[in-house]
Enzyme design. Structure first.
Site, PDB file in Angstrom:
ATOM      1  N   ASN A   9      -5.952   2.583  -3.791  1.00  0.00           N
ATOM      2  CA  ASN A   9      -4.403   2.717  -5.366  1.00  0.00           C
ATOM      3  C   ASN A   9      -3.816   3.806  -4.601  1.00  0.00           C
ATOM      4  O   ASN A   9      -4.170   5.086  -4.931  1.00  0.00           O
ATOM      5  CB  ASN A   9      -4.696   3.779  -6.835  1.00  0.00           C
ATOM      6  N   TRP A  10      -2.527   3.925  -4.104  1.00  0.00           N
ATOM      7  CA  TRP A  10      -1.655   4.590  -3.358  1.00  0.00           C
ATOM      8  C   TRP A  10      -0.665   4.986  -4.411  1.00  0.00           C
ATOM      9  O   TRP A  10       0.469   6.434  -4.351  1.00  0.00           O
ATOM     10  CB  TRP A  10      -0.658   4.288  -2.422  1.00  0.00           C
ATOM     11  N   LYS A  11      -0.598   4.491  -5.920  1.00  0.00           N
ATOM     12  CA  LYS A  11      -0.076   4.990  -6.935  1.00  0.00           C
ATOM     13  C   LYS A  11       1.023   5.548  -6.573  1.00  0.00           C
ATOM     14  O   LYS A  11       2.221   4.137  -5.672  1.00  0.00           O
ATOM     15  CB  LYS A  11      -0.537   6.373  -6.996  1.00  0.00           C
ATOM     16  N   HIS A  95      -5.776  -0.228 -14.482  1.00  0.00           N
ATOM     17  CA  HIS A  95      -6.211   1.389 -14.613  1.00  0.00           C
ATOM     18  C   HIS A  95      -5.937   2.126 -15.705  1.00  0.00           C
ATOM     19  O   HIS A  95      -4.885   2.025 -16.619  1.00  0.00           O
ATOM     20  CB  HIS A  95      -4.584   2.186 -13.413  1.00  0.00           C
ATOM     21  N   GLU A  97      -4.320   5.637 -15.678  1.00  0.00           N
ATOM     22  CA  GLU A  97      -2.451   5.932 -15.871  1.00  0.00           C
ATOM     23  C   GLU A  97      -2.282   5.394 -16.675  1.00  0.00           C
ATOM     24  O   GLU A  97      -1.239   5.422 -17.549  1.00  0.00           O
ATOM     25  CB  GLU A  97      -2.133   6.263 -14.709  1.00  0.00           C
ATOM     26  N   GLU A 167     -13.449   3.694 -13.378  1.00  0.00           N
ATOM     27  CA  GLU A 167     -13.228   4.710 -13.872  1.00  0.00           C
ATOM     28  C   GLU A 167     -13.151   5.854 -14.302  1.00  0.00           C
ATOM     29  O   GLU A 167     -12.833   5.714 -15.395  1.00  0.00           O
ATOM     30  CB  GLU A 167     -11.729   4.701 -12.933  1.00  0.00           C
ATOM     31  N   GLY A 173      -8.973  11.815 -10.122  1.00  0.00           N
ATOM     32  CA  GLY A 173      -7.200  12.786  -9.359  1.00  0.00           C
ATOM     33  C   GLY A 173      -8.130  14.159  -9.636  1.00  0.00           C
ATOM     34  O   GLY A 173      -7.593  15.292  -9.380  1.00  0.00           O
ATOM     35  N   SER A 213     -12.410  10.356  -7.734  1.00  0.00           N
ATOM     36  CA  SER A 213     -12.590  11.631  -6.971  1.00  0.00           C
ATOM     37  C   SER A 213     -13.675  11.377  -5.192  1.00  0.00           C
ATOM     38  O   SER A 213     -14.202  12.572  -5.558  1.00  0.00           O
ATOM     39  CB  SER A 213     -12.862  12.759  -7.940  1.00  0.00           C
ATOM     40  N   GLY A 234      -8.029   6.731  -4.591  1.00  0.00           N
ATOM     41  CA  GLY A 234      -6.523   7.088  -5.535  1.00  0.00           C
ATOM     42  C   GLY A 234      -6.366   8.192  -4.079  1.00  0.00           C
ATOM     43  O   GLY A 234      -5.739   8.128  -3.087  1.00  0.00           O
ATOM     44  N   GLY A 235      -6.546   9.750  -4.372  1.00  0.00           N
ATOM     45  CA  GLY A 235      -6.047  10.417  -3.365  1.00  0.00           C
ATOM     46  C   GLY A 235      -6.001  10.447  -1.903  1.00  0.00           C
ATOM     47  O   GLY A 235      -5.298  10.248  -1.310  1.00  0.00           O
TER      48      GLY A 235
END
Ligand code: PEP
Length: 250
Positions: A9-11, A95, A97, A167, A173, A213, A234-235
Site C-alpha cells: 500500500n503505497w498510500k 484501511h 486511515e 491491521e 506506520g 510495520s 505500507g512503509g
C-alpha cells in the site's frame, strides 16, 4: 492450501517517475508462477502508468479506495468499473486511515464491499483495533464487530473472494509490530469467526493478511504463523529491496 499474498500500500507517496521506477523494479524481480501472490496499490492518479510498467509481469495492481456508486455526480470519487478499466485486480477497503482520518464507517465500507464484488473487483478489507481498545481488552470484540459491519450481507460465494487484512492501528506506520503470537491470536479468532458465520471450508479458505510495520526482518516469523496468510505493507513497500525482502520472507 492458502497462497501467501503480499500487497504493498503505497498510500499518498511517490511521484509519477518514482512510482513507475519502483513498479518496473518489482515487475522484473517477482517470478511468474512463484509461491507468493504479489500486488501493489499506488495512488489512484498513477494506476494507469503503473499498470503499463508491470504489464506482462506477475505483479498485480490494486487501488487504495473506491466509491460505492457506479457513476454520476460524485465529484472526486472513483467507481469500481473505473478502477477495473485502468487494470485494477484488487481494491483496499476500510484501511484504518480511511476509518480514523477520513471518517469512514463500517456501513460506508460495507456499501463499497458490495459494489466492488458486484463489479467483480475483489476487495482487501481491513480491520483492527486501536491501542486504547487493545489495552481495554476489547480487541476481539472490535475486530469481530468491524467484520459484522463491513462484511454484512455477503453470501458465502462473495466472502470467498474477499481478503481480510488484520491491521492493529497502533502498529501501522509506528514501527511497533504486533508480536507473532499477538497477531496469530487475532487471526485464529477471525478464522473461528468465519467458521461460525459461514462454515469450516470457507474459514479455511479465507486469506487473512497481517499489516502493521512489517519489514524484511520480521516478515518471516510473522508469516510462518499458521493463520497469517500474507501481509499488507505500507512503509516497507516503498523501496524495492525491502518489499522484495518481505516477499522472500513469505
Ligand atoms: C498499512 O498502510 O496498511 C501499513 C500496514 O503500514 P506500515 O507497514 O507502514 O505499518
Amino acid at each position: 492450501m492458502r497462497k501467501p499474498f503480499i500487497a504493498g500500500n503505497w498510500k499518498m507517496n511517490l511521484d509519477r517517475a518514482g512510482a513507475v521506477a519502483l513498479a518496473k523494479e518489482l515487475a522484473a524481480a517477482v517470478p511468474a508462477d512463484g509461491p507468493v501472490q504479489v500486488a501493489i496499490c499506488p495512488p489512484a492518479v498513477y494506476l494507469d502508468a503503473v499498470r503499463e510498467a508491470i504489464a506482462g509481469s506477475a505483479v498485480e495492481l490494486g487501488a487504495q479506495n473506491m466509491y460505492h456508486e457506479a457513476s454520476g455526480a460524485f465529484t472526486g470519487e472513483t467507481s469500481a468499473a473505473m478502477l477495473q478499466d485502468v487494470g485494477c485486480q484488487w481494491v483496499i477497503l476500510g484501511h484504518s486511515e480511511r476509518r480514523h482520518v477520513l471518517g469512514e464507517t463500517d456501513a460506508d465500507i460495507n456499501r463499497k464491499v458490495h459494489a466492488a464484488l458486484a463489479a467483480g473487483l475483489p476487495p482487501i478489507v481491513c480491520v483492527g483495533e486501536t491501542l486504547d481498545e487493545r489495552e481495554a481488552g476489547r480487541t476481539q470484540e472490535v475486530v469481530r464487530s468491524q467484520c459484522d459491519g463491513s462484511l454484512a450481507g455477503l453470501t458465502e460465494e462473495q466472502m470467498a473472494k474477499v481478503v481480510i487484512a488484520y491491521e492493529p492501528v497502533w502498529a501501522i506506520g509506528t514501527g511497533k509490530v504486533a508480536t507473532p503470537a499477538q497477531a496469530e491470536e487475532v487471526h485464529n479468532d477471525l478464522r473461528k469467526y468465519f467458521e461460525n458465520r459461514y462454515n469450516h471450508a470457507l474459514a479455511e479458505g479465507v486469506r487473512i493478511q497481517y499489516g502493521g510495520s512489517v519489514k524484511p526482518d520480521n516478515a518471516k516469523e510473522l508469516l510462518s504463523q499458521p493463520n497469517i496468510d500474507g501481509a499488507l505493507v505500507g512503509g516497507a513497500a516503498l523501496k524495492a529491496d525491502s518489499f522484495l525482502g518481505i516477499i522472500a520472507g513469505a
